[in-house]
Design an enzyme around this catalytic site. Structure first.
Site, PDB file in Angstrom:
ATOM      1  N   LYS A  73       6.613  -3.062  -5.551  1.00 39.20           N
ATOM      2  CA  LYS A  73       5.825  -2.883  -4.317  1.00 39.20           C
ATOM      3  C   LYS A  73       6.651  -2.331  -3.147  1.00 39.20           C
ATOM      4  CE  LYS A  73       2.341  -6.267  -5.487  1.00 39.20           C
ATOM      5  NZ  LYS A  73       1.740  -7.576  -5.243  1.00 39.20           N
ATOM      6  N   ASP A 109      -3.061  -6.394  -0.447  1.00 38.31           N
ATOM      7  CA  ASP A 109      -2.713  -7.808  -0.681  1.00 38.31           C
ATOM      8  C   ASP A 109      -3.010  -8.642   0.565  1.00 38.31           C
ATOM      9  OD1 ASP A 109      -1.828  -7.692  -3.286  1.00 38.31           O
ATOM     10  OD2 ASP A 109       0.267  -7.335  -2.749  1.00 38.31           O
TER      11      ASP A 109
END
Ligand code: ATR
Length: 288
Positions: A73, A109
């Site tokens: 990420k 997220d």
């Protein structure tokens, strides 16, 4: 409901290192089936040395977009053309959209974590305190979400405290009213900080297969009934961390709601369609 792949099928997917147990293909392909869309969601297991080539491959293969998961990420950011503002502040991207020849990074997220708290726990965290275990890409999104919701204090404990320090340095200027403290995971003050906390979140990979007997908090006595204990891991559904928390009387949440909610936001970015979170969650729970 039809599910046929043809010359017009648009490809979406997930890029990660160990994704055999990922539920994202199931979630997205179930949504595709339900809405009869001409999309297909594929798993791309990539070695770190191939990450740059894989990201370039999104353009070459005309893939519509991908999710990015553990442990890429943060590493993926440097390969993108553009990064949306909050993802840039967070320094982590979990969704790439390929449009007009450009790759743009987003972080869904944050909203995924917030929605999962709203539905399963509580998002009224203003004036509360949280302890976060871990300081990777997922932790950055969780910390950012809590700061946006006006949390009073966050203590980040990580094996490598420098990484937690970096989160503090990059995010605290945007949220001067909240206090961020950082510690080593070995630090004795963990006990005291958990005692005063309302929310405890595991963002580390400890407890994932194959080491399912692992936990970031070996001392079971540190859990207490006033805690909401959140593990970002969803496989296994109940990690040792969550089982111990539950035995101590704490309310628990695993990573499935967050996975579903972040997935829905990513799906919306690729397709313009946003399914109901509760409905998708129910569908996945029944299949699982
Ligand atoms: P993600 O993008 O899912 O957050 P990541 O960025 O690789 O993945 O972060 C993984 C987290 O798990 C990190 O906080 C990592 O600690 P370090 O920053 O010290 O690497 C933590 N982690 C992984 N293995 C661990 C272990 N054996 N003990 C303690 N922490 C661990």
């Amino acid at each position: 409901m039809k599910n046929e792949i043809n010359g017009k099928t648009k490809i979406i997917g997930v890029i990660g290192k160990n994704i055999e147990n990922s539920l994202s293909p199931l979630i997205h392909n179930q949504i595709i089936l339900k809405y009869s869309l001409n999309f297909c969601y594929l798993p791309f297991q990539i070695a770190e040395t191939d990450l740059g080539k894989a990201i370039q491959g999104i353009k070459a293969l005309n893939i519509r977009g991908v999710n990015i998961t553990f442990p890429y990420k943060e590493k993926v950011v440097k390969f993108l053309d553009e990064v949306e503002e909050s993802a840039q502040r967070i320094g982590a991207v979990n969704t790439i959209v390929h449009s007009k020849g450009l790759l743009t990074g987003y972080n869904t997220d944050v909203i995924g974590f917030k929605k999962s708290l709203q539905e399963d726990g509580k998002l009224a965290i203003k004036g509360e305190k949280a302890v976060i275990l871990g300081a990777g890409g997922a932790a950055r999104a969780v910390v950012y979400a809590l700061l946006e919701e006006g949390i009073e204090g966050i203590c980040i404990f990580n094996r490598t405290p420098e990484k937690a320090e970096k989160i503090k340095r990059t995010l605290s200027p945007f949220f001067p009213k909240s206090r961020i403290s950082v510690f080593s995971l070995e630090e004795k003050r963990l006990k005291d900080k958990i005692k005063k906390a309302h929310l405890l979140v595991n963002t580390t990979s400890l407890g994932m297969p194959p080491r399912v007997d692992n936990t970031p908090l070996p001392d079971e006595k540190l859990f207490h009934p006033n805690l909401l204990v959140y593990d970002l891991i969803y496989h296994p559904a109940r990690t040792l961390f969550l089982r111990q928390a539950e035995r101590a009387g704490a309310k628990i949440i695993n990573g499935l709601p967050m996975l579903v909610y972040q997935g829905i936001e990513s799906f919306y970015l690729w397709t313009g369609l946003k399914p109901e979170g509760e409905e998708v969650l129910e569908m996945i729970r029944q299949i699982e």
